[in-house]
Design a protein around this motif. Structure first.
Motif, mmCIF file in Angstrom:
data_model
loop_
_atom_site.group_PDB
_atom_site.id
_atom_site.type_symbol
_atom_site.label_atom_id
_atom_site.label_comp_id
_atom_site.label_asym_id
_atom_site.label_seq_id
_atom_site.Cartn_x
_atom_site.Cartn_y
_atom_site.Cartn_z
ATOM 1 N N GLN A 1 -4.610 2.837 -1.138
ATOM 2 C CA GLN A 1 -4.304 2.878 0.689
ATOM 3 C C GLN A 1 -4.264 1.928 1.083
ATOM 4 O O GLN A 1 -4.227 1.032 1.987
ATOM 5 N N ARG A 2 -4.325 0.431 0.134
ATOM 6 C CA ARG A 2 -4.125 -0.503 0.546
ATOM 7 C C ARG A 2 -3.645 -1.599 -0.727
ATOM 8 O O ARG A 2 -3.087 -1.125 -1.957
ATOM 9 N N PRO A 3 -2.871 -2.684 0.044
ATOM 10 C CA PRO A 3 -2.084 -3.171 -1.311
ATOM 11 C C PRO A 3 -2.703 -3.902 -2.447
ATOM 12 O O PRO A 3 -3.579 -3.660 -2.284
ATOM 13 N N LYS B 1 1.091 -1.680 -0.025
ATOM 14 C CA LYS B 1 0.429 -0.158 -0.376
ATOM 15 C C LYS B 1 0.628 1.009 0.088
ATOM 16 O O LYS B 1 1.854 1.194 0.362
#
Length: 287
Positions: free
Chosen positions: A159-161, A128
């Motif tokens: 905001q996330r992997p 992320k």
């Protein structure tokens, strides 16, 4: 000098084979007909090319079965006047020969980046905090046969992997929101207001404009005498004496080069240009 004086002697050069390796080279006086379509679009650019009376040995080497998706024959088509410009570089999709009257014509269909698009997949998870541009650059680096990518402004932070799983080109289309294209074996991902520098900066009477600009669906379209120096996503100035209301600086979204180059028969070569109307503020991206 009079308009178009520099556009009298067209010539070409065709190279088949990978750069740096033994290549087939075809030059005048053989007659060639061509239609090359290049666009700011995630669909692949195409070339339709026909060559008159190649020798049998060359015809046999060039032959490409429509159903053979393992071969990766590369083709480059250069054309111009005093200086040649690269109009198409990509894979041979299909090539065959047929007798037409007294001539034997070799027909070649090329697709820009076709082999790499079909055969490149990505299975990777990125941490992320990456920007969309980071993702696009990572994906673009996965191709073995395409040149270094040109990536514009994609600043959104994820905001996330990011789990990447599937066709690399389909993933590029997904993360660029369809703003990716391949031109002359090079990946571009550019916003609509982003462009690149080009060699020809003005399209007007002096450089060979043939038709009155016509606006439709956010595009201004105009035809000129064959103009190989133009390229996709460059900025150029349009100058029309008949419709000056359309005069201004625009980004080129589409090019179609079409015609015949021959020492034996006459024929016209035309370039059709699609200019983007909507963007007013432009940003040049280094290539």
């Amino acid at each position: 000098r009079p308009p178009f004086m520099g556009k009298l002697q067209r010539t070409y050069r065709i190279e088949i084979g990978r750069e740096g390796e033994d290549t087939i080279v075809i030059t005048p006086p053989l007659t060639v007909n061509f239609t090359i379509t290049r666009r700011y679009s995630s669909s692949l650019n195409t070339m339709q090319l026909s060559i008159k009376n190649l020798g049998k040995a060359l015809r046999d080497v060039i032959f490409q079965d429509f159903f053979d998706d393992k071969s990766n024959k590369q083709i480059r088509f250069y054309a111009g006047y005093d200086n040649l410009s690269l109009l198409f570089e990509g894979s041979i999709f299909e090539a065959y020969s047929s007798r037409e009257g007294v001539d034997i014509t070799t027909h070649i269909t090329g697709k820009d980046g076709d082999w790499d698009v079909k055969n490149t997949y990505t299975y990777q998870t990125l941490e992320k905090g990456k920007t969309v541009k980071d993702v696009l650059e990572f994906l673009s680096s996965s191709f073995t046969g395409l040149k270094q990518a040109v990536i514009g402004d994609f600043p959104e932070v994820l905001q996330r992997p990011v789990t990447l799983n599937g066709s690399t080109y389909e993933l590029l289309k997904q993360y660029s929101d369809g703003k990716v294209f391949i031109d002359n074996n090079r990946i571009f991902a550019l916003q609509l207001n982003e462009g690149i520098e080009g060699e020809l900066l003005v399209v007007n009477k002096e450089t060979g404009i043939l038709t009155t600009p016509r606006r439709t669906a956010g595009i201004i379209q105009v035809q000129t005498l064959f103009e190989p120096r133009l390229t996709i996503s460059q900025f150029a100035t349009l100058e029309s004496e008949i419709e000056p209301v359309y005069n201004g600086v625009y980004k080129i979204l589409g090019l179609v080069h079409q015609g015949v180059i021959s020492e034996a028969v006459g024929g016209q070569c035309i370039t059709t240009i699609d200019f983007l109307v909507e963007s007013k503020i432009f940003k040049t991206v280094k290539t």
